[in-house]
Design a protein around this motif. Structure first.
Motif, PDB file in Angstrom:
ATOM      1  N   GLN A 102       1.000  -1.437   0.005  1.00  0.00           N
ATOM      2  CA  GLN A 102       0.146  -0.082   0.149  1.00  0.00           C
ATOM      3  C   GLN A 102       0.702   1.268  -0.106  1.00  0.00           C
ATOM      4  O   GLN A 102       1.683   1.271   0.596  1.00  0.00           O
ATOM      5  CB  GLN A 102      -1.072   0.013   1.301  1.00  0.00           C
ATOM      6  CG  GLN A 102      -2.058   1.080   1.524  1.00  0.00           C
ATOM      7  CD  GLN A 102      -2.845   1.321   2.554  1.00  0.00           C
ATOM      8  OE1 GLN A 102      -2.745   0.152   3.196  1.00  0.00           O
ATOM      9  NE2 GLN A 102      -3.704   2.158   2.633  1.00  0.00           N
ATOM     10  N   SER A 106      -2.405   6.439   1.244  1.00  0.00           N
ATOM     11  CA  SER A 106      -3.120   6.385  -0.179  1.00  0.00           C
ATOM     12  C   SER A 106      -3.860   4.937  -0.105  1.00  0.00           C
ATOM     13  O   SER A 106      -3.564   3.995   0.673  1.00  0.00           O
ATOM     14  CB  SER A 106      -2.286   6.446  -1.263  1.00  0.00           C
ATOM     15  OG  SER A 106      -2.964   5.859  -2.420  1.00  0.00           O
ATOM     16  N   ASN A 107      -5.189   4.998  -0.966  1.00  0.00           N
ATOM     17  CA  ASN A 107      -5.755   3.670  -1.019  1.00  0.00           C
ATOM     18  C   ASN A 107      -5.267   2.845  -2.013  1.00  0.00           C
ATOM     19  O   ASN A 107      -5.573   1.730  -2.193  1.00  0.00           O
ATOM     20  CB  ASN A 107      -7.297   3.749  -1.062  1.00  0.00           C
ATOM     21  CG  ASN A 107      -7.910   4.497   0.044  1.00  0.00           C
ATOM     22  OD1 ASN A 107      -7.645   4.238   1.141  1.00  0.00           O
ATOM     23  ND2 ASN A 107      -8.871   5.313  -0.108  1.00  0.00           N
ATOM     24  N   CYS A 109      -2.939   0.450  -3.992  1.00  0.00           N
ATOM     25  CA  CYS A 109      -1.883  -0.702  -3.588  1.00  0.00           C
ATOM     26  C   CYS A 109      -1.273  -1.193  -5.174  1.00  0.00           C
ATOM     27  O   CYS A 109      -1.927  -1.468  -6.130  1.00  0.00           O
ATOM     28  CB  CYS A 109      -2.534  -1.852  -3.038  1.00  0.00           C
ATOM     29  SG  CYS A 109      -3.132  -1.464  -1.512  1.00  0.00           S
ATOM     30  N   HIS A 139      -6.971  -7.806  -2.154  1.00  0.00           N
ATOM     31  CA  HIS A 139      -6.987  -6.379  -2.215  1.00  0.00           C
ATOM     32  C   HIS A 139      -8.560  -6.122  -2.527  1.00  0.00           C
ATOM     33  O   HIS A 139      -8.920  -5.335  -1.602  1.00  0.00           O
ATOM     34  CB  HIS A 139      -6.424  -5.947  -3.617  1.00  0.00           C
ATOM     35  CG  HIS A 139      -6.903  -4.299  -3.904  1.00  0.00           C
ATOM     36  ND1 HIS A 139      -6.293  -3.222  -3.284  1.00  0.00           N
ATOM     37  CD2 HIS A 139      -7.628  -3.886  -4.996  1.00  0.00           C
ATOM     38  CE1 HIS A 139      -6.887  -2.204  -3.780  1.00  0.00           C
ATOM     39  NE2 HIS A 139      -7.729  -2.705  -4.654  1.00  0.00           N
ATOM     40  N   SER A 143     -11.321  -4.072   0.428  1.00  0.00           N
ATOM     41  CA  SER A 143     -11.790  -2.783  -0.058  1.00  0.00           C
ATOM     42  C   SER A 143     -13.086  -2.820   0.310  1.00  0.00           C
ATOM     43  O   SER A 143     -14.112  -3.596   0.677  1.00  0.00           O
ATOM     44  CB  SER A 143     -11.870  -2.776  -1.456  1.00  0.00           C
ATOM     45  OG  SER A 143     -12.381  -1.903  -1.817  1.00  0.00           O
ATOM     46  N   ASN A 150     -14.361   2.020  -8.493  1.00  0.00           N
ATOM     47  CA  ASN A 150     -13.576   2.185  -7.235  1.00  0.00           C
ATOM     48  C   ASN A 150     -12.954   0.792  -6.699  1.00  0.00           C
ATOM     49  O   ASN A 150     -11.986   0.939  -6.125  1.00  0.00           O
ATOM     50  CB  ASN A 150     -14.266   2.792  -6.168  1.00  0.00           C
ATOM     51  CG  ASN A 150     -14.705   4.373  -6.544  1.00  0.00           C
ATOM     52  OD1 ASN A 150     -13.767   4.975  -6.974  1.00  0.00           O
ATOM     53  ND2 ASN A 150     -15.996   4.914  -6.301  1.00  0.00           N
ATOM     54  N   ASN A 154      -7.721   1.015  -7.876  1.00  0.00           N
ATOM     55  CA  ASN A 154      -6.677   1.272  -6.959  1.00  0.00           C
ATOM     56  C   ASN A 154      -5.858   0.194  -6.714  1.00  0.00           C
ATOM     57  O   ASN A 154      -4.939   0.091  -5.872  1.00  0.00           O
ATOM     58  CB  ASN A 154      -7.404   1.634  -5.676  1.00  0.00           C
ATOM     59  CG  ASN A 154      -8.096   2.926  -5.210  1.00  0.00           C
ATOM     60  OD1 ASN A 154      -7.574   3.789  -6.190  1.00  0.00           O
ATOM     61  ND2 ASN A 154      -9.000   3.173  -4.961  1.00  0.00           N
ATOM     62  N   CYS A 155      -5.780  -0.965  -7.715  1.00  0.00           N
ATOM     63  CA  CYS A 155      -4.775  -1.834  -7.576  1.00  0.00           C
ATOM     64  C   CYS A 155      -3.880  -1.948  -8.929  1.00  0.00           C
ATOM     65  O   CYS A 155      -4.530  -2.101 -10.203  1.00  0.00           O
ATOM     66  CB  CYS A 155      -5.689  -3.264  -7.396  1.00  0.00           C
ATOM     67  SG  CYS A 155      -4.485  -4.478  -7.351  1.00  0.00           S
ATOM     68  N   SER A 206      -7.908   5.306 -11.436  1.00  0.00           N
ATOM     69  CA  SER A 206      -8.110   6.034 -10.203  1.00  0.00           C
ATOM     70  C   SER A 206      -7.608   7.301 -10.236  1.00  0.00           C
ATOM     71  O   SER A 206      -6.497   7.779 -10.945  1.00  0.00           O
ATOM     72  CB  SER A 206      -7.240   5.131  -9.084  1.00  0.00           C
ATOM     73  OG  SER A 206      -7.134   6.102  -7.895  1.00  0.00           O
TER      74      SER A 206
END
Length: 264
Positions: A102, A106-107, A109, A139, A143, A150, A154-155, A206
């Motif tokens: 991570q 931040s979210n 990863c 992940h 979440s 969303n 973020n991955c 993102s």
């Protein structure tokens, strides 16, 4: 983003694998790129033991906080893939390793992956898929996002380039599961002032990603393409089925929320 994690893998793999450098990664890349086929004509019958591929959590300290992580980064999970040796010359063969890290405050990863040197491209790809599914699934399960965009945007998978000996199987595993390079997203955004990220076949982006800070070859999950990939049951496993269930459930829930919003 600085790549201390890649340096860790290169050092680890150099020590952990005492095999000579082979061309299996390039063989795998060529098979995928040119879709060549190889016909094997057996001259006699031989009974070979089945090759078992499995996943293990990495040992404590495999990802060292001081040596391998940037300030503020958190390693959430690290795993390794192994295979049995059909020749029984060793107890196990190391295939691939990965870690879910991570970013600071931040979210977002990163899934960092790298391969060992192994003259068995198909087995190595199986190991890389297990590593990716495990870390991507981890992940998704942690979440709290309530829509697909969303949930997956973020991955980011950091798996090098397909021509690299250290990353070929990892890169191909990401393609197999529906991930696409970020550089394709930048091209898409350059071609249009407005990008509808909710339409089928689009990329999921993102807002925390900035082009100047990202490796253009890093990969992001394309929902439409990825759902088809996971649904095709290629290299299916318990974890891949779990990922498919999460994605389908989240999509159905988001659609219900949209319907209820319209009805109101």
């Amino acid at each position: 983003m600085p790549s201390k994690w890649t340096s860790l893998f290169i050092i680890f793999i150099s020590i952990a694998t005492l095999l000579p450098k082979s061309s299996s990664a390039f063989q795998l890349y060529n098979r995928w790129s040119h879709k060549s086929t190889v016909t094997v004509i057996p001259t006699f019958s031989v009974s070979l033991p089945a090759v078992k591929v499995w996943l293990e959590e990495a040992e404590e300290g495999f990802v060292d906080e001081d040596e391998n992580l940037m300030t503020g980064e958190i390693c959430l999970r690290a795993v390794k893939a192994y295979a049995s040796d059909p020749d029984a010359s060793a107890d196990q063969r190391f295939l691939c390793a990965g870690a879910l890290v991570q970013r600071p405050n931040s979210n977002i990863c990163d899934v960092w992956m790298a391969d060992s040197f192994l003259d068995d491209a198909n087995t190595q790809l199986q190991g890389a898929v297990l590593v990716l599914d495990d870390l991507f699934g981890f992940h998704l399960k942690r979440s709290n996002a309530n829509d697909l965009e969303n949930l997956v945007s973020n991955c980011i998978v950091q798996c090098g380039r397909p021509e690299s000996d250290y990353h070929c199987a990892s890169y191909m595993s990401a393609q197999l599961r529906g991930f696409r390079p970020l550089k394709d997203l930048w091209t898409l955004m350059d071609d249009s002032e407005i990008v509808d990220l909710g339409c089928e076949g689009s990329y999921n982006y993102s807002n925390g990603l900035r082009e100047k800070d990202e490796d253009p070859d890093s990969m992001i999950f394309d929902v439409h393409n990825g759902l088809e990939k996971y649904n095709s049951a290629d290299l299916s496993s318990h974890e891949s089925l779990s990922i498919m269930n999460i994605l389908q459930r989240t999509r159905a829930s988001a659609r219900m929320d949209q319907i209820e919003s319209v009805l109101e």
